[in-house]
Design an enzyme around this catalytic site. Structure first.
Site, PDB file in Angstrom:
ATOM      1  N   ARG A  45      32.961 -31.499   8.412  1.00  0.00           N
ATOM      2  CA  ARG A  45      32.733 -31.432   9.858  1.00  0.00           C
ATOM      3  C   ARG A  45      31.269 -31.079  10.082  1.00  0.00           C
ATOM      4  O   ARG A  45      30.615 -30.466   9.223  1.00  0.00           O
ATOM      5  CB  ARG A  45      33.647 -30.404  10.516  1.00  0.00           C
ATOM      6  CG  ARG A  45      33.537 -29.053   9.919  1.00  0.00           C
ATOM      7  CD  ARG A  45      34.506 -28.043  10.454  1.00  0.00           C
ATOM      8  NE  ARG A  45      33.905 -26.730  10.216  1.00  0.00           N
ATOM      9  CZ  ARG A  45      33.284 -26.012  11.115  1.00  0.00           C
ATOM     10  NH1 ARG A  45      33.207 -26.436  12.368  1.00  0.00           N
ATOM     11  NH2 ARG A  45      32.725 -24.870  10.815  1.00  0.00           N
ATOM     12  N   ARG A  54      27.475 -27.556  18.952  1.00  0.00           N
ATOM     13  CA  ARG A  54      27.671 -26.500  19.951  1.00  0.00           C
ATOM     14  C   ARG A  54      27.210 -26.988  21.305  1.00  0.00           C
ATOM     15  O   ARG A  54      26.052 -27.376  21.441  1.00  0.00           O
ATOM     16  CB  ARG A  54      26.794 -25.303  19.594  1.00  0.00           C
ATOM     17  CG  ARG A  54      27.523 -24.255  18.867  1.00  0.00           C
ATOM     18  CD  ARG A  54      26.594 -23.071  18.684  1.00  0.00           C
ATOM     19  NE  ARG A  54      26.941 -22.435  17.435  1.00  0.00           N
ATOM     20  CZ  ARG A  54      26.211 -21.526  16.840  1.00  0.00           C
ATOM     21  NH1 ARG A  54      25.069 -21.154  17.371  1.00  0.00           N
ATOM     22  NH2 ARG A  54      26.617 -20.987  15.721  1.00  0.00           N
ATOM     23  N   ARG A  64      23.532 -26.138  -9.062  1.00  0.00           N
ATOM     24  CA  ARG A  64      22.410 -26.796  -8.408  1.00  0.00           C
ATOM     25  C   ARG A  64      21.292 -25.768  -8.357  1.00  0.00           C
ATOM     26  O   ARG A  64      21.542 -24.584  -8.156  1.00  0.00           O
ATOM     27  CB  ARG A  64      22.784 -27.256  -6.993  1.00  0.00           C
ATOM     28  CG  ARG A  64      23.638 -28.523  -7.044  1.00  0.00           C
ATOM     29  CD  ARG A  64      23.695 -29.221  -5.703  1.00  0.00           C
ATOM     30  NE  ARG A  64      24.213 -28.362  -4.662  1.00  0.00           N
ATOM     31  CZ  ARG A  64      23.527 -27.990  -3.597  1.00  0.00           C
ATOM     32  NH1 ARG A  64      22.286 -28.386  -3.430  1.00  0.00           N
ATOM     33  NH2 ARG A  64      24.090 -27.220  -2.682  1.00  0.00           N
ATOM     34  N   ARG A 116      12.729 -26.736   2.733  1.00  0.00           N
ATOM     35  CA  ARG A 116      12.494 -25.685   3.722  1.00  0.00           C
ATOM     36  C   ARG A 116      11.183 -24.978   3.422  1.00  0.00           C
ATOM     37  O   ARG A 116      10.736 -24.946   2.281  1.00  0.00           O
ATOM     38  CB  ARG A 116      13.567 -24.589   3.652  1.00  0.00           C
ATOM     39  CG  ARG A 116      14.985 -25.031   3.762  1.00  0.00           C
ATOM     40  CD  ARG A 116      15.895 -23.883   4.136  1.00  0.00           C
ATOM     41  NE  ARG A 116      15.954 -22.804   3.151  1.00  0.00           N
ATOM     42  CZ  ARG A 116      16.733 -21.742   3.250  1.00  0.00           C
ATOM     43  NH1 ARG A 116      17.531 -21.596   4.291  1.00  0.00           N
ATOM     44  NH2 ARG A 116      16.736 -20.804   2.319  1.00  0.00           N
ATOM     45  N   GLU A 171      10.653 -24.590  -0.615  1.00  0.00           N
ATOM     46  CA  GLU A 171      11.844 -24.731  -1.465  1.00  0.00           C
ATOM     47  C   GLU A 171      12.076 -26.201  -1.825  1.00  0.00           C
ATOM     48  O   GLU A 171      12.148 -27.046  -0.932  1.00  0.00           O
ATOM     49  CB  GLU A 171      13.087 -24.206  -0.736  1.00  0.00           C
ATOM     50  CG  GLU A 171      13.012 -22.719  -0.458  1.00  0.00           C
ATOM     51  CD  GLU A 171      14.318 -22.168   0.106  1.00  0.00           C
ATOM     52  OE1 GLU A 171      14.339 -20.979   0.397  1.00  0.00           O
ATOM     53  OE2 GLU A 171      15.295 -22.929   0.270  1.00  0.00           O
ATOM     54  N   TYR A 183      30.393 -19.347  -5.199  1.00  0.00           N
ATOM     55  CA  TYR A 183      29.363 -18.996  -4.229  1.00  0.00           C
ATOM     56  C   TYR A 183      29.896 -17.861  -3.362  1.00  0.00           C
ATOM     57  O   TYR A 183      30.917 -18.000  -2.693  1.00  0.00           O
ATOM     58  CB  TYR A 183      28.951 -20.180  -3.327  1.00  0.00           C
ATOM     59  CG  TYR A 183      27.893 -19.675  -2.368  1.00  0.00           C
ATOM     60  CD1 TYR A 183      26.563 -19.594  -2.752  1.00  0.00           C
ATOM     61  CD2 TYR A 183      28.249 -19.179  -1.119  1.00  0.00           C
ATOM     62  CE1 TYR A 183      25.611 -19.041  -1.927  1.00  0.00           C
ATOM     63  CE2 TYR A 183      27.292 -18.625  -0.279  1.00  0.00           C
ATOM     64  CZ  TYR A 183      25.979 -18.560  -0.694  1.00  0.00           C
ATOM     65  OH  TYR A 183      25.034 -17.989   0.121  1.00  0.00           O
ATOM     66  N   ASP A 209      28.670 -15.098  -0.420  1.00  0.00           N
ATOM     67  CA  ASP A 209      27.661 -14.454   0.416  1.00  0.00           C
ATOM     68  C   ASP A 209      27.650 -12.972   0.061  1.00  0.00           C
ATOM     69  O   ASP A 209      28.607 -12.459  -0.538  1.00  0.00           O
ATOM     70  CB  ASP A 209      27.995 -14.656   1.904  1.00  0.00           C
ATOM     71  CG  ASP A 209      27.368 -15.932   2.455  1.00  0.00           C
ATOM     72  OD1 ASP A 209      26.289 -16.323   1.962  1.00  0.00           O
ATOM     73  OD2 ASP A 209      27.969 -16.540   3.362  1.00  0.00           O
TER      74      ASP A 209
END
Ligand SMILES: Cc1cc2nc3c(=O)[nH]c(=O)nc-3n(C[C@H](O)[C@H](O)[C@H](O)COP(=O)(O)OP(=O)(O)OC[C@H]3O[C@@H](n4cnc5c(N)ncnc54)[C@H](O)[C@@H]3O)c2cc1C
Length: 364
Positions: free
Chosen positions: A170, A174, A247, A278, A298, A346, A348
């Protein structure tokens, strides 16, 4: 003898050590690097806190975790609001009314929805066969071309037409004027950097740096009743079943003789031609006012054994291989495997804290 030998002075190891010490246990923390804090390490360059292993923004919806980290650091009010630069055109992220207004001049949510619906209809894609078709069928051609295509191709090193559709299930759109990327209840950056935060977690705990556990495993194991291992799970088993893949990202960090280079902490370069994905301007995470600035470009890069592991690859091969290593890990009765490398997952920061707290409470 110690109760726990903790391999890795990252967030998982530090939370585990802090809680074990509070419960009266003795811990020795070791890390093969020459610093604590693992991948959330920040170092001062020209008075600016630089995130050496990639920008880290703390965000969580978990009040307990938020209260927990606030014991060790004062967090500022930083809110992540990245900007996309497409050939010099600037767009707010995540895709919201500011983005749509800049892209098409639309003013109301109804106009923005109509524009997207019109582009989706024109593309007429019933069954998306690849990532390009998937993105266009979700958000229309303009958003795909300017904000998704180039960035995604640089990240994966392949054209979007050769990437599977499921990578993007998805695309959050917003229809409000809200640039708050994470939309989390709690968000911020420690004013004094993450290293100082981890230092406080490890207060009173013995830490030895520059010690590689796997190079002296037998002697180190003999020091403690239990080992908490937060290094790569495949390395623990000497890669006997094969390498888990990651990665990787390469950072090029530079000090610039200007006080403000890009006006925002995070700018994504979404065109294909700019080689980096970035630029991070570190001082903006803490509203720095120094005369100079430090930026990191990056670059997404292919990972090969020996490179710094960053993001686990969520595909079948690696998922299956991890499960096989997990079977071996479960047989190591003296060892707890935890954290992003130990669980090949992964995480956070808030999730890694949650996971370490759950584990340490269950074993104490
Ligand atoms: C590029 C990037 C950006 C991120 N940005 C965010 C963000 O914005 N917000 C967020 O919430 N999370 C972010 N994260 C996730 C965050 O980095 C992790 O949640 C956190 O670092 C996990 O901590 P850890 O202790 O599990 O692992 P690590 O920090 O990797 O710690 C493991 C430690 O073990 C040591 N070690 C490994 N092997 C050995 C050995 N053999 N002997 C001794 N020591 C060893 C390593 O040197 C390392 O210090 C990001 C991750 C990446 C890759």
């Amino acid at each position: 003898m110690y109760d726990y030998l903790i391999v890795g002075a990252g967030l998982y190891g530090a939370v585990f050590a802090h809680e074990a010490k509070l419960a009266g246990k003795t811990c020795l923390v070791i890390d093969k690097r020459d610093h604590i804090a693992g991948n959330i390490y920040t170092e001062s360059i020209d008075g600016i806190d630089v995130h050496r292993y990639g920008a880290h923004i703390f965000h969580t919806n978990n009040r307990e975790v938020w209260n927990y980290v606030n014991q060790f650091a004062n967090f500022n009010r930083y809110t992540n609001s990245p900007v996309a630069n497409y050939h010099g055109e600037l767009y707010n992220l995540p895709f919201n009314m500011n983005t749509f207004n800049k892209m098409w001049g639309v003013v109301t949510p109804a106009q923005a929805k109509e524009k997207i619906a019109q582009q989706v209809q024109e593309a007429n894609i019933a069954q998306p066969k690849n990532l390009e078709e998937q993105a266009i069928s979700l958000a229309g051609r303009d958003i795909y071309e300017k904000l998704v295509k180039g960035y995604t191709e640089k990240q994966w090193g392949r054209p979007c037409t050769e990437l599977p559709a499921f990578i993007i299930s998805r695309l959050p759109l917003r229809f409000t004027f809200d640039n708050n990327y994470f939309n989390a209840l709690y968000q911020g950056i420690p004013n004094e950097g993450y290293t100082a935060m981890v230092e406080r977690m490890l207060d009173g705990v013995e830490v030895r740096l520059g010690v590689d556990y796997l190079e002296d495993k037998a002697n180190l194991d003999a020091l403690a009743d239990c080992v908490v291992y937060t290094g790569p799970i495949d390395a623990y088993f000497d890669f006997s079943l094969g390498y888990l893949e990651y990665r990787s990202v390469r950072f090029e960090t530079e000090v610039l003789d200007t006080d403000n280079y890009q006006g925002n902490a995070v700018v994504n370069y979404t065109d294909r031609e700019t080689p980096y994905t970035r630029i991070i301007e570190h001082k903006h995470f803490v509203f720095g006012t120094q005369p100079k600035t430090v930026i990191s470009r990056e670059y997404s890069s292919e990972w090969k054994p020996g490179d710094e592991p960053y993001y686990p690859v969520n595909d079948k091969r690696n998922g299956d291989l991890y499960q096989q290593y997990k079977v071996l890990a479960d047989k190591e009765s003296k060892v707890i495997f935890g954290g992003r490398l130990g669980e090949y997952k992964y995480y956070d920061m808030d999730k890694v804290i949650e996971s370490a707290l759950n584990k340490v409470r269950s074993v104490l």
